[in-house]
Design a protein around this motif. Structure first.
Motif, PDB file in Angstrom:
ATOM      1  N   TYR A 150      54.584  24.352  -6.924  1.00 30.43           N
ATOM      2  CA  TYR A 150      55.434  24.970  -7.940  1.00 30.43           C
ATOM      3  C   TYR A 150      56.897  24.597  -7.724  1.00 30.43           C
ATOM      4  O   TYR A 150      57.355  24.514  -6.584  1.00 30.43           O
ATOM      5  CB  TYR A 150      55.343  26.503  -7.857  1.00 30.43           C
ATOM      6  N   THR A 151      57.612  24.397  -8.829  1.00 26.26           N
ATOM      7  CA  THR A 151      59.055  24.230  -8.787  1.00 26.26           C
ATOM      8  C   THR A 151      59.660  25.226  -9.776  1.00 26.26           C
ATOM      9  O   THR A 151      58.943  25.849 -10.562  1.00 26.26           O
ATOM     10  CB  THR A 151      59.487  22.793  -9.175  1.00 26.26           C
ATOM     11  N   GLN A 163      63.020  26.301 -14.776  1.00 27.87           N
ATOM     12  CA  GLN A 163      64.194  25.967 -15.581  1.00 27.87           C
ATOM     13  C   GLN A 163      64.853  24.660 -15.136  1.00 27.87           C
ATOM     14  O   GLN A 163      65.968  24.354 -15.553  1.00 27.87           O
ATOM     15  CB  GLN A 163      65.194  27.122 -15.569  1.00 27.87           C
ATOM     16  N   THR A 164      64.144  23.906 -14.303  1.00 33.33           N
ATOM     17  CA  THR A 164      64.621  22.576 -13.919  1.00 33.33           C
ATOM     18  C   THR A 164      63.840  21.541 -14.721  1.00 33.33           C
ATOM     19  O   THR A 164      62.882  21.863 -15.415  1.00 33.33           O
ATOM     20  CB  THR A 164      64.397  22.297 -12.414  1.00 33.33           C
ATOM     21  N   THR A 165      64.221  20.288 -14.572  1.00 38.81           N
ATOM     22  CA  THR A 165      63.492  19.193 -15.229  1.00 38.81           C
ATOM     23  C   THR A 165      62.552  18.487 -14.254  1.00 38.81           C
ATOM     24  O   THR A 165      62.020  17.422 -14.570  1.00 38.81           O
ATOM     25  CB  THR A 165      64.477  18.171 -15.817  1.00 38.81           C
ATOM     26  N   ILE A 166      62.329  19.077 -13.091  1.00 37.96           N
ATOM     27  CA  ILE A 166      61.535  18.413 -12.053  1.00 37.96           C
ATOM     28  C   ILE A 166      60.124  18.082 -12.548  1.00 37.96           C
ATOM     29  O   ILE A 166      59.682  16.934 -12.480  1.00 37.96           O
ATOM     30  CB  ILE A 166      61.492  19.265 -10.773  1.00 37.96           C
ATOM     31  N   GLU A 187      51.043  22.765 -15.412  1.00 36.49           N
ATOM     32  CA  GLU A 187      51.201  24.035 -16.100  1.00 36.49           C
ATOM     33  C   GLU A 187      52.652  24.110 -16.546  1.00 36.49           C
ATOM     34  O   GLU A 187      53.552  24.405 -15.746  1.00 36.49           O
ATOM     35  CB  GLU A 187      50.869  25.221 -15.193  1.00 36.49           C
ATOM     36  N   GLY A 188      52.879  23.805 -17.803  1.00 31.73           N
ATOM     37  CA  GLY A 188      54.226  23.865 -18.365  1.00 31.73           C
ATOM     38  C   GLY A 188      55.247  23.110 -17.539  1.00 31.73           C
ATOM     39  O   GLY A 188      54.996  21.997 -17.087  1.00 31.73           O
ATOM     40  N   ASN A 189      56.400  23.743 -17.335  1.00 33.40           N
ATOM     41  CA  ASN A 189      57.504  23.149 -16.575  1.00 33.40           C
ATOM     42  C   ASN A 189      57.529  23.618 -15.136  1.00 33.40           C
ATOM     43  O   ASN A 189      58.527  23.419 -14.452  1.00 33.40           O
ATOM     44  CB  ASN A 189      58.845  23.525 -17.225  1.00 33.40           C
ATOM     45  N   ARG A 190      56.435  24.267 -14.687  1.00 40.53           N
ATOM     46  CA  ARG A 190      56.538  24.913 -13.383  1.00 40.53           C
ATOM     47  C   ARG A 190      55.645  24.361 -12.280  1.00 40.53           C
ATOM     48  O   ARG A 190      55.934  24.558 -11.118  1.00 40.53           O
ATOM     49  CB  ARG A 190      56.315  26.412 -13.534  1.00 40.53           C
ATOM     50  N   SER A 191      54.529  23.693 -12.608  1.00 40.23           N
ATOM     51  CA  SER A 191      53.646  23.331 -11.502  1.00 40.23           C
ATOM     52  C   SER A 191      52.721  22.157 -11.792  1.00 40.23           C
ATOM     53  O   SER A 191      52.482  21.798 -12.935  1.00 40.23           O
ATOM     54  CB  SER A 191      52.799  24.544 -11.097  1.00 40.23           C
ATOM     55  N   ARG A 240      60.517  14.515  -3.378  1.00 40.44           N
ATOM     56  CA  ARG A 240      61.878  13.992  -3.196  1.00 40.44           C
ATOM     57  C   ARG A 240      62.780  14.437  -4.350  1.00 40.44           C
ATOM     58  O   ARG A 240      63.930  14.822  -4.139  1.00 40.44           O
ATOM     59  CB  ARG A 240      61.861  12.469  -3.089  1.00 40.44           C
ATOM     60  N   SER A 241      62.243  14.417  -5.552  1.00 44.08           N
ATOM     61  CA  SER A 241      63.009  14.855  -6.717  1.00 44.08           C
ATOM     62  C   SER A 241      63.413  16.328  -6.591  1.00 44.08           C
ATOM     63  O   SER A 241      64.550  16.689  -6.891  1.00 44.08           O
ATOM     64  CB  SER A 241      62.177  14.641  -7.987  1.00 44.08           C
ATOM     65  N   ALA A 242      62.502  17.165  -6.129  1.00 40.14           N
ATOM     66  CA  ALA A 242      62.820  18.586  -5.950  1.00 40.14           C
ATOM     67  C   ALA A 242      63.828  18.785  -4.825  1.00 40.14           C
ATOM     68  O   ALA A 242      64.753  19.586  -4.950  1.00 40.14           O
ATOM     69  CB  ALA A 242      61.545  19.380  -5.673  1.00 40.14           C
ATOM     70  N   LEU A 243      63.653  18.051  -3.721  1.00 39.60           N
ATOM     71  CA  LEU A 243      64.531  18.222  -2.563  1.00 39.60           C
ATOM     72  C   LEU A 243      65.940  17.685  -2.795  1.00 39.60           C
ATOM     73  O   LEU A 243      66.862  18.026  -2.052  1.00 39.60           O
ATOM     74  CB  LEU A 243      63.931  17.545  -1.332  1.00 39.60           C
TER      75      LEU A 243
END
Length: 149
Positions: A83-84, A87-90, A105-109, A128-131
């Motif tokens: 999960y991220t 509200q991010t674009t990750i 699942e949508g913008n979250r996972s 890497r994108s999230a970090l």
């Protein structure tokens, strides 16, 4: 990836992993290893903090504030998930690169089926994108000079 498992510093996080069903736990531990390895090899990330958020193992970059929180847990649809922050674009950015390779699942996972093999190279890109999410947001943009200068 290294075969040696990183030890847990927080007993509550260790207990959270122990509470997962065996099949899902193995996949989640592989993702955990991937998160720590990716953080170590990515400039600007710094040390990770492993803690619990909403009862799920969570990974933060408190020293550098370079990233958005990554959480690992069970999916309500079965299996496990990464999960991220929604509200991010990750996740949308990752889905644009790999629209059919993963379940989203949508913008979250990103969801994984129990016992499924994990495509580590694309997942390393996601981690890497999230970090480094806040590093990209803070990157200066060039403003064109006004005409006549």
């Amino acid at each position: 990836m290294t075969q040696r498992r990183r030890s847990f510093e927080d007993p509550a996080v260790a207990a959270a992993y122990e509470s997962f069903p065996v099949q899902e736990r193995e996949g989640l531990l592989i993702l955990r290893d991937l998160i720590f390895e990716t953080a170590a090899e990515t400039p600007g990330v710094g040390p990770l903090e492993e803690t619990l958020k909403w009862g799920q193992p969570s990974y933060l970059t408190p020293k550098t504030r370079s990233g958005s929180t990554i959480r690992l847990g069970l999916s309500k649809q079965g299996g496990f998930a990464l999960y991220t922050h929604c509200q991010t674009t990750i996740i949308p950015d990752f889905r644009n690169l790999f629209p059919d390779e993963f379940d989203y699942e949508g913008n979250r996972s990103v969801h994984f089926k129990e016992g499924a093999s994990l495509s580590l190279d694309p997942l390393r890109m996601l981690v890497r994108s999230a970090l480094t999410y806040h590093l990209k947001k803070a990157a200066p943009t060039r403003v064109p000079a006004a005409s006549g200068e």
